[in-house]
Design a protein around this motif. Sequence first.
Motif, PDB file in Angstrom:
ATOM      1  N   ARG A   1       0.861  -1.185   0.000  1.00  0.00           N
ATOM      2  CA  ARG A   1       0.000   0.000   0.000  1.00  0.00           C
ATOM      3  C   ARG A   1       0.889   1.223   0.000  1.00  0.00           C
ATOM      4  O   ARG A   1       1.656   1.467   0.925  1.00  0.00           O
TER       5      ARG A   1
ATOM      6  N   ARG B   1       0.776   5.375  -0.856  1.00  0.00           N
ATOM      7  CA  ARG B   1      -0.022   6.577  -1.153  1.00  0.00           C
ATOM      8  C   ARG B   1      -1.472   6.227  -1.470  1.00  0.00           C
ATOM      9  O   ARG B   1      -2.043   6.655  -2.473  1.00  0.00           O
ATOM     10  N   ASP B   2      -2.027   5.408  -0.590  1.00  0.00           N
ATOM     11  CA  ASP B   2      -3.441   4.999  -0.674  1.00  0.00           C
ATOM     12  C   ASP B   2      -3.764   4.173  -1.911  1.00  0.00           C
ATOM     13  O   ASP B   2      -4.931   4.034  -2.282  1.00  0.00           O
ATOM     14  N   LYS B   3      -2.756   3.644  -2.566  1.00  0.00           N
ATOM     15  CA  LYS B   3      -2.968   2.753  -3.705  1.00  0.00           C
ATOM     16  C   LYS B   3      -2.289   1.412  -3.432  1.00  0.00           C
ATOM     17  O   LYS B   3      -1.309   1.332  -2.696  1.00  0.00           O
ATOM     18  N   GLN B   4      -2.830   0.357  -4.028  1.00  0.00           N
ATOM     19  CA  GLN B   4      -2.232  -0.965  -3.886  1.00  0.00           C
ATOM     20  C   GLN B   4      -1.357  -1.245  -5.099  1.00  0.00           C
ATOM     21  O   GLN B   4      -1.812  -1.168  -6.240  1.00  0.00           O
TER      22      GLN B   4
ATOM     23  N   LYS C   1      -2.461   1.742   9.197  1.00  0.00           N
ATOM     24  CA  LYS C   1      -3.121   2.871   8.535  1.00  0.00           C
ATOM     25  C   LYS C   1      -2.430   4.196   8.848  1.00  0.00           C
ATOM     26  O   LYS C   1      -2.672   5.201   8.183  1.00  0.00           O
TER      27      LYS C   1
ATOM     28  N   ASP D   1       2.882   4.523   5.615  1.00  0.00           N
ATOM     29  CA  ASP D   1       2.840   4.293   4.176  1.00  0.00           C
ATOM     30  C   ASP D   1       3.881   3.227   3.822  1.00  0.00           C
ATOM     31  O   ASP D   1       4.889   3.059   4.515  1.00  0.00           O
TER      32      ASP D   1
END
Length: 222
Positions: free
Chosen positions: A59, A61-64, A160, A163
């Motif tokens: 994960r 920058r809020d992307k997988q 959470k 990063d």
Amino acid sequence: MQGSRTRQKYMNYGSSRIQIKPKLSEFYFKNIFDKGRCIALEQDQRIISSLQLNEHILRLRDKQLKISYILGVSTLPDYRRRGHMRRLMESALDEAGHNHLVTLIRGFYPKLYEQFGFETVYERKLYTVPRECLHKVSLTNISYAAEPQELLQAYQNFTKHFDGCYVRDREYYVLLQNEIVVTQKQMVVYRNRQGEVCGYLIFHKKNRRFMWKKQSIWNLSY
């Protein structure tokens, strides 16, 4: 690498490279070892050098993001300093470069891999807790078991705030709990007043010392 004969040869190689307990070795090759992504060099009718190239989801920058993860880089002592590791690394990095944007490696000697373009992104620290400090530790809200889904929720709540963490699922913790049993490690779990898992720690005893393997702790204000 395919076939039971090749698998057995790799198991023999692994056992000669490191002292592995039979049950741990069996668990590893049954549940973790991915023979489809193992790159090995064979000489004198045996495997002399190998590494594993696995795929993980990170994960970022809020992307997988799917990434390559290299581990288990090793060569038998009698065949070292002959360029075998370089051949394996160049092959693995060529494959990884065609499939993923990011490649991570678990290196016990990070400087060894700088020649391949790797940079150290984090370091593990070793802490020593004197025995006389242990009596200050409270066992309130401590237990020794948790469901996989509870551990997953604790990990997600912990990561959470950061990063670049691995994305895990329930099956990861099912496998982890099986590994704990096979390797004779132990888990301790901290729960809040509502009984929710707020953190866990995995450890084992070695040479009269307790070694931590994994931990995730969050929201200790309860």
